[in-house]
Design an enzyme around this catalytic site. Sequence first.
Site, PDB file in Angstrom:
ATOM      1  N   LYS A 120     -83.867  85.309 -41.750  1.00 34.37           N
ATOM      2  CA  LYS A 120     -83.269  84.585 -40.630  1.00 34.37           C
ATOM      3  C   LYS A 120     -82.022  83.827 -41.081  1.00 34.37           C
ATOM      4  CE  LYS A 120     -87.502  83.613 -38.022  1.00 34.37           C
ATOM      5  NZ  LYS A 120     -87.118  84.363 -36.820  1.00 34.37           N
ATOM      6  N   ARG A 144     -96.437  90.168 -34.638  1.00 31.22           N
ATOM      7  CA  ARG A 144     -97.181  91.281 -34.038  1.00 31.22           C
ATOM      8  C   ARG A 144     -97.986  92.032 -35.084  1.00 31.22           C
ATOM      9  NH1 ARG A 144     -91.603  93.592 -31.776  1.00 31.22           N
ATOM     10  NH2 ARG A 144     -91.359  91.327 -31.594  1.00 31.22           N
TER      11      ARG A 144
END
Length: 497
Positions: free
Chosen positions: A274, A348
């Site tokens: 990130k 996920r």
Amino acid sequence: MNITLETRSPAQVETQALVGYVFDEDPVSGRVAELGPASDVLRRLAKNDELTGKSLEITYIHAPQGLAAERLLIIGAGKKGKFDNAQLRKLASVALRHLKARGVKRLVFLAREDGATADAAQAVTEGLVLGDFEGDKYKTGDKKNSGAFESAALAGWDAKSGADKAIEKGRIIAEAQNFARSLANEPANYLTPKVLADRAAEMARENGLGCDILDETRIAELKMGALLSVAQGGPEPPRMIVITYNPPNAAPGSPVLALVGKAVTFDTGGISIKPAADMDKMKFDMSGGAAMIATMKALSKLKPAIKVIAVVPSTENMPGGRAQKPGDVQVSMSGKTIEVLNTDAEGRLILADGVTYARKLGATHLVDAATLTGAIVVALGAVNAGVFGTNQAFTDRVLASAKAAGEKMWPMPMDDEYREMMKGTIADLQNISGGRYAGAITGAMFIREFAEDTPWVHLDIAGTAWLDDAKPWMAKGGTGTPVRTLVDLAMNFNSKK
Ligand code: BES
Ligand code: ZN
Ligand code: ZN
């Protein structure tokens, strides 16, 4: 905070502060208009437009004439037609925080005669307990003292209204929500997956809940390859946290509600790292898991009629030398293979194994909560959580619980076209879609593949789990959502609503 029912007439109550609320249409009416000379002062203010009843407006008077209370705080409730228990909860928080900031530690909250229901007492109690929470645990001086408000009493409720039970219920729920907030606020150097598991186990032990903490060895034995793939990037071992609530006399074959929560204690993005800006916020990436653990705390005391299990996969997402690389293929616990095209879509992955394990443990209904996508924040902002489901009846029940609990949630589409976008090239699935669009929906579609035919609802709380700036009703930091919704869901599971 000690919270009780007050049956004396409002003018006679000795307290540091008497709190009343008034509507925009008629700012001095009802019980607030029956406080003798103090009401005359309010009428003068209203006449001069200095008291209007607009939402969250505060009128604060010392030594109100004719009252035993030391102060009178009148808070604007806004338009009558828009008023509900969510607004009432907020008013209670705002009033408490206004007083607390001025060194006041005891209040009496006065209901309107047409609003003194049990649900209203619960909402006021929740507002008070939530308002008393502060996120400055690690300050050494100048602390706001979380939970330091001494006492509150609810006045204007009939002893037969059920308000006493509602106060207890509101306290249990709000304290659980505050527990979730405190976990979300913990920095990632203090709250590792191991520490989160310890905190969950401690909570379970104190409250008579079953608890099974799977360490990295058992996680590997159970072939939870998706969870392990995220954990391999850093030195902290993962945990799979399982907490069980068994109702006293559940019939065999009755439903089992599983609450699966994402608990990434820090999300750097992994090798798909990130940007640096605001990365500190990614300590909150365990908010879904924290909410599930906290919900179990509330349920242990409220004792719903249904079996509930929390399944919380927890790991860091780090870019270490052994980290998984974009393009790696992983085998999930279900046996389905996954091309990890972006290591930052890690939530996920761990939820895939969480959902599979919950089904293995006998779940008949699944709800997952996760700070899953930046895309849901683009779509819904910090206002609504996104709700995704494949079973309309179950999705509607979750939405009804959210409404009852005053947590805003909005249904999102789940057309088959989105499902196509998650099919893999060299494996069964890929963890991101090819394009830039529909990021929150495709994330949900990925988890759906693991829920299979079990009724399942996914809550994307990336926008609602954290308050970037303090509000008059709430401290900055973790919000503890969706604890209230999930408590309501479990408590009303067998009643059709
Ligand atoms: N934890 C983040 C989601 C997130 C992002 C929450 C920003 C709050 C603010 C999640 O693990 C993530 O990084 N998701 C990616 C998915 C993408 C790679 C498909 C995202 O949203 O950018
Ligand atoms: Zn991520
Ligand atoms: Zn994440």
